[in-house]
Design an enzyme around this catalytic site. Structure first.
Site, PDB file in Angstrom:
ATOM      1  N   GLY A  45     -16.224   8.969 -52.282  1.00  0.00           N
ATOM      2  CA  GLY A  45     -14.954   8.752 -51.607  1.00  0.00           C
ATOM      3  C   GLY A  45     -13.963   9.667 -52.248  1.00  0.00           C
ATOM      4  O   GLY A  45     -14.258  10.877 -52.156  1.00  0.00           O
ATOM      5  N   GLY A  46     -12.869   9.218 -52.773  1.00  0.00           N
ATOM      6  CA  GLY A  46     -11.767  10.181 -53.346  1.00  0.00           C
ATOM      7  C   GLY A  46     -12.423  11.251 -54.279  1.00  0.00           C
ATOM      8  O   GLY A  46     -11.841  12.382 -54.279  1.00  0.00           O
ATOM      9  N   GLY A 100     -21.729  46.600 -36.840  1.00  0.00           N
ATOM     10  CA  GLY A 100     -20.486  46.116 -37.591  1.00  0.00           C
ATOM     11  C   GLY A 100     -20.775  45.828 -39.155  1.00  0.00           C
ATOM     12  O   GLY A 100     -19.670  45.699 -39.892  1.00  0.00           O
ATOM     13  N   ALA A 101     -22.009  45.587 -39.251  1.00  0.00           N
ATOM     14  CA  ALA A 101     -22.190  45.212 -40.580  1.00  0.00           C
ATOM     15  C   ALA A 101     -22.129  46.233 -41.522  1.00  0.00           C
ATOM     16  O   ALA A 101     -21.708  45.825 -42.714  1.00  0.00           O
ATOM     17  CB  ALA A 101     -23.834  44.637 -40.672  1.00  0.00           C
TER      18      ALA A 101
HETATM   19  C1  HXC Z   1     -13.795  -0.496 -59.371  1.00  0.00           C
HETATM   20  C2  HXC Z   1     -15.982   0.061 -59.578  1.00  0.00           C
HETATM   21  C3  HXC Z   1     -15.965   0.941 -58.585  1.00  0.00           C
HETATM   22  C4  HXC Z   1     -14.803   1.124 -57.730  1.00  0.00           C
HETATM   23  C5  HXC Z   1     -18.045   0.967 -59.124  1.00  0.00           C
HETATM   24  N1  HXC Z   1     -17.431   0.039 -59.787  1.00  0.00           N
HETATM   25  N2  HXC Z   1     -17.040   1.389 -58.302  1.00  0.00           N
HETATM   26  N3  HXC Z   1     -14.967  -0.854 -59.753  1.00  0.00           N
HETATM   27  N4  HXC Z   1     -13.705   0.557 -58.253  1.00  0.00           N
HETATM   28  N5  HXC Z   1     -14.752   2.006 -56.839  1.00  0.00           N
HETATM   29  C6  HXC Z   1     -17.853  -0.787 -61.015  1.00  0.00           C
HETATM   30  C7  HXC Z   1     -18.683  -1.842 -60.647  1.00  0.00           C
HETATM   31  O1  HXC Z   1     -18.253  -3.040 -60.487  1.00  0.00           O
HETATM   32  C8  HXC Z   1     -19.590  -2.071 -61.856  1.00  0.00           C
HETATM   33  O2  HXC Z   1     -18.881  -2.883 -62.685  1.00  0.00           O
HETATM   34  C9  HXC Z   1     -19.756  -0.590 -62.475  1.00  0.00           C
HETATM   35  O3  HXC Z   1     -18.507  -0.184 -61.975  1.00  0.00           O
HETATM   36  C10 HXC Z   1     -20.972   0.186 -62.115  1.00  0.00           C
HETATM   37  O4  HXC Z   1     -21.326  -0.055 -60.768  1.00  0.00           O
HETATM   38  P1  HXC Z   1     -22.649  -0.358 -60.060  1.00  0.00           P
HETATM   39  O5  HXC Z   1     -22.280  -0.651 -58.563  1.00  0.00           O
HETATM   40  O6  HXC Z   1     -23.269  -1.686 -60.914  1.00  0.00           O
HETATM   41  O7  HXC Z   1     -23.434   0.911 -60.320  1.00  0.00           O
HETATM   42  P2  HXC Z   1     -24.388   1.365 -59.399  1.00  0.00           P
HETATM   43  O8  HXC Z   1     -25.494   0.346 -58.867  1.00  0.00           O
HETATM   44  O9  HXC Z   1     -24.942   2.557 -60.071  1.00  0.00           O
HETATM   45  O10 HXC Z   1     -23.507   2.013 -58.038  1.00  0.00           O
HETATM   46  C11 HXC Z   1     -22.627   3.097 -58.391  1.00  0.00           C
HETATM   47  C12 HXC Z   1     -21.925   3.249 -57.153  1.00  0.00           C
HETATM   48  C13 HXC Z   1     -21.373   1.705 -56.559  1.00  0.00           C
HETATM   49  C14 HXC Z   1     -22.753   3.754 -55.983  1.00  0.00           C
HETATM   50  C15 HXC Z   1     -20.680   4.382 -57.280  1.00  0.00           C
HETATM   51  O11 HXC Z   1     -20.816   1.234 -57.643  1.00  0.00           O
HETATM   52  C16 HXC Z   1     -20.374   2.084 -55.158  1.00  0.00           C
HETATM   53  O12 HXC Z   1     -20.801   2.319 -54.271  1.00  0.00           O
HETATM   54  N6  HXC Z   1     -19.003   1.844 -55.836  1.00  0.00           N
HETATM   55  C17 HXC Z   1     -18.045   1.713 -54.721  1.00  0.00           C
HETATM   56  C18 HXC Z   1     -17.831   3.157 -54.099  1.00  0.00           C
HETATM   57  C19 HXC Z   1     -16.861   3.197 -53.112  1.00  0.00           C
HETATM   58  O13 HXC Z   1     -16.918   2.529 -52.006  1.00  0.00           O
HETATM   59  N7  HXC Z   1     -15.471   3.661 -53.638  1.00  0.00           N
HETATM   60  C20 HXC Z   1     -14.423   3.546 -53.008  1.00  0.00           C
HETATM   61  C21 HXC Z   1     -14.295   4.781 -52.032  1.00  0.00           C
HETATM   62  S1  HXC Z   1     -12.747   4.858 -51.165  1.00  0.00           S
HETATM   63  P3  HXC Z   1     -19.387  -3.605 -64.171  1.00  0.00           P
HETATM   64  O14 HXC Z   1     -18.365  -4.624 -64.784  1.00  0.00           O
HETATM   65  O15 HXC Z   1     -20.571  -4.578 -63.301  1.00  0.00           O
HETATM   66  O16 HXC Z   1     -20.208  -2.609 -64.945  1.00  0.00           O
HETATM   67  C22 HXC Z   1     -12.018   5.995 -52.167  1.00  0.00           C
HETATM   68  C23 HXC Z   1     -10.733   6.503 -51.166  1.00  0.00           C
HETATM   69  C24 HXC Z   1      -9.939   7.439 -51.715  1.00  0.00           C
HETATM   70  O17 HXC Z   1     -12.581   6.560 -52.812  1.00  0.00           O
HETATM   71  C25 HXC Z   1      -9.659   8.424 -50.777  1.00  0.00           C
HETATM   72  C26 HXC Z   1      -8.767   9.437 -51.204  1.00  0.00           C
HETATM   73  C27 HXC Z   1      -8.646  10.740 -50.238  1.00  0.00           C
END
Ligand code: HXC
Length: 510
Positions: free
Chosen positions: A169-170, A404-405
């Site tokens: 994501g971001g 050209g290169a």
């Molecule tokens: C809040 C989050 C989080 C998030 C992970 N966690 N991502 N909390 N916001 N974006 C937390 C989980 O709840 C979990 O909490 C801990 O972090 C570990 O995550 P897991 O999922 O257990 O780990 P893993 O299986 O290794 O997976 C990692 C991951 C997955 C692939 C990164 O967590 C994931 O897909 N997260 C979401 C990714 C996402 O969609 N992000 C938002 C993108 S939108 P606990 O308490 O259980 O430890 C974006 C827009 C911005 O970023 C654009 C700006 C230009």
């Protein structure tokens, strides 16, 4: 008083455990270090000064008021790499997956602002799940402000991103605006949208690995500049890279003690380029034999291998090397290698690093694939980058410099300062076969005549001397003395001053 001191220690200890023992264990079980362990491996021992250890998020939605962890998922501060100041931030995956909240962003922004004000590099260590989902637009706003600072710092201080876990994501766009991105094999990946979103939107079934692994980004997308086997190797290599770079765009790269004789000759170079122009040889051998102690930090080694770019040193001072690689596609210029080298040349120019170019190029790659893919524009990027560069430019043509290169690859016509050619150089519009088939089309079926025309063409043009007669080549040099000639050229150019006309910024063909 002692109670207050104890309270500080208690709070510090609480902050240092990040997301708690269990999550730290899980982090280690995945073969990853924690944020603080990473910083310790990267910086000089004991040099880290941490900031904002007690910062907490202020979100109260979705039960977040009960989920406070000091530090808020990122460890930030400053320290030294071989005595030179750098600023660092390291995402702490054990705290809410290293996700970015408004306050988390403010910690990174503080580092970026301090680094820019104090003109020192910023190194970001990534291992995070993107925007803190519970925070919504606050997280988006935070990202935007980080991005803005990446752009303002671009070309002023080096910015390096190291991806040591998920980066989604971001989190991908800040690295994308930094100078270099490095990854760790098998446990880091980068993508804008993850496999699940891809499946929903496009019906494409793809794993995280196939979507954004280190392999994908170093060899296919060219997003990443290199990959390493684990955190420690990556961080030690980043120390090595920092040593090649100046702290900012007005200071010089550090001068490293050098025990390699400046006038070292290497007789093996006299036979490096085979007599048969169609036979390849390894240009990396020439690079390693010219730079101090064979120390070369290659950038994008696994992508567009027909051109080699990276940092080396001559007499202890950093130079950027750009070299055609005859071993891959005969060293031809195509879209990918033009983009790769153009970005590198621009980095060197932005940071005052002299450019040494080794040329053996048969031209631009013909074909619909390249033309449809925008070869004209991509090739123009490299041409543009060389032409606008005002740093010292030293060019050595080892064999072919066709069409050209020839112009593009650091030629005299693009303000090359010292342009050398080996006696084996062939500087011409094209190779003999192609040239004769065009000029003497009427004789195409007369083998004898064609052979004679080819010989005439080779004698006249396939040497460095026509170019040397015109001053396009400053000197024809012995291959074995290449290092010595580069040293002398760079000494001559040490105080080079050259300015382009004032402009808001140029309009490089993006
Ligand atoms: C809040 C989050 C989080 C998030 C992970 N966690 N991502 N909390 N916001 N974006 C937390 C989980 O709840 C979990 O909490 C801990 O972090 C570990 O995550 P897991 O999922 O257990 O780990 P893993 O299986 O290794 O997976 C990692 C991951 C997955 C692939 C990164 O967590 C994931 O897909 N997260 C979401 C990714 C996402 O969609 N992000 C938002 C993108 S939108 P606990 O308490 O259980 O430890 C974006 C827009 C911005 O970023 C654009 C700006 C230009």
């Amino acid at each position: 008083m002692s109670q207050i001191l104890e309270e500080l220690e208690r709070r510090r200890a609480q902050a240092r455990v990040g997301g708690g023992e269990q999550r730290v264990k899980a982090q280690h079980a995945r073969g990853k270090l924690t944020a603080r362990e990473r910083i310790a491996a990267f910086l000089d021992e004991g040099s880290f000064e941490e900031f904002d250890m007690f910062v907490q998020h202020r979100c109260t939605d979705f039960g977040m008021q009960d989920m406070k962890m000091p530090g808020d998922g990122v460890v930030t501060g400053s320290g030294t790499v071989n005595g030179r100041v750098v600023y660092v931030f390291a995402k702490d995956f054990t705290v809410l997956g290293g996700s970015l909240s408004w306050t988390h962003a403010q910690k990174i922004i503080k580092i970026q602002d301090m680094a820019l004000k104090n003109r020192a590099p910023v190194i970001g260590l990534f291992d995070a799940g993107g925007a803190r989902i519970q925070e919504g637009v606050d997280a988006l706003g935070g990202y935007g402000e980080v991005f803005q600072r990446n752009v303002l710092a671009s070309g002023v201080i080096p910015q390096i991103s190291v991806i040591l876990g998920p980066c989604a994501g971001g989190d991908v766009y800040s690295p994308a605006m930094t100078d270099f991105i490095f990854m760790v094999r098998d446990r880091s990946y980068m993508f804008v949208t993850g496999p699940e979103v891809v499946r929903t939107v496009t019906n494409e079934d793809v794993s995280a690995e196939d979507l954004g692994s280190a392999h994908v980004h170093t060899s296919k997308s060219s997003i990443a500049d290199g990959a390493y086997d684990d955190d420690v190797e990556a961080l030690l290599q980043m120390r090595r890279l920092v040593d090649f770079l100046p702290s900012n765009n007005i200071s010089e790269a550090p001068e490293i003690d050098n025990y390699d004789p400046w006038d070292r000759v290497d007789m093996s170079l006299d036979t490096l380029a085979p007599d048969n122009p169609n036979k390849p040889y390894d240009m990396k051998e020439l690079i390693l034999k010219c730079v101090d102690e064979g120390d070369f930090f290659e950038i994008q080694e696994a992508f567009a291998k027909n051109i080699i770019v990276g940092f080396g040193r001559i007499e202890g001072r950093t130079v950027g090397i750009v070299a055609n690689q005859p071993m891959v596609l005969a060293g031809v210029l195509d879209s990918d290698c033009s983009r790769k080298a153009a970005r590198f040349v621009r980095f060197c120019d932005a940071f005052g690093i002299p450019i040494v170019t080794f040329v053996d190029v048969p031209g631009f790659l013909p074909g619909t694939d390249q033309e449809y893919g925008g070869l004209i524009k991509h090739g123009a990027k490299l041409l543009f980058a060389y032409a606008e560069a005002t740093v010292p430019k030293v060019t050595i043509i080892t064999r072919k410099a066709y069409g050209g290169a020839y112009d593009v690859m650091g030629s005299k016509h693009l303000r090359g300062d010292m342009n050398y050619a080996w006696p084996s150089a062939q500087i011409a519009v094209m190779g003999a076969k192609g040239a004769v088939e065009i000029i003497f089309r009427k004789d195409i079926h007369d083998r004898e005549k064609i052979a004679k025309h080819t010989k005439d063409y080779e004698d006249r043009f396939l040497s460095p001397f026509v170019a040397a007669e015109r001053g396009f080549i400053d000197e024809v040099i012995m291959p074995h003395s290449t290092r010595k000639r580069i040293v002398k050229a760079l000494r001559m150019l040490r105080n080079k001053t050259l300015e382009n006309p004032w402009k808001k910024h140029d309009n490089i063909p993006l």
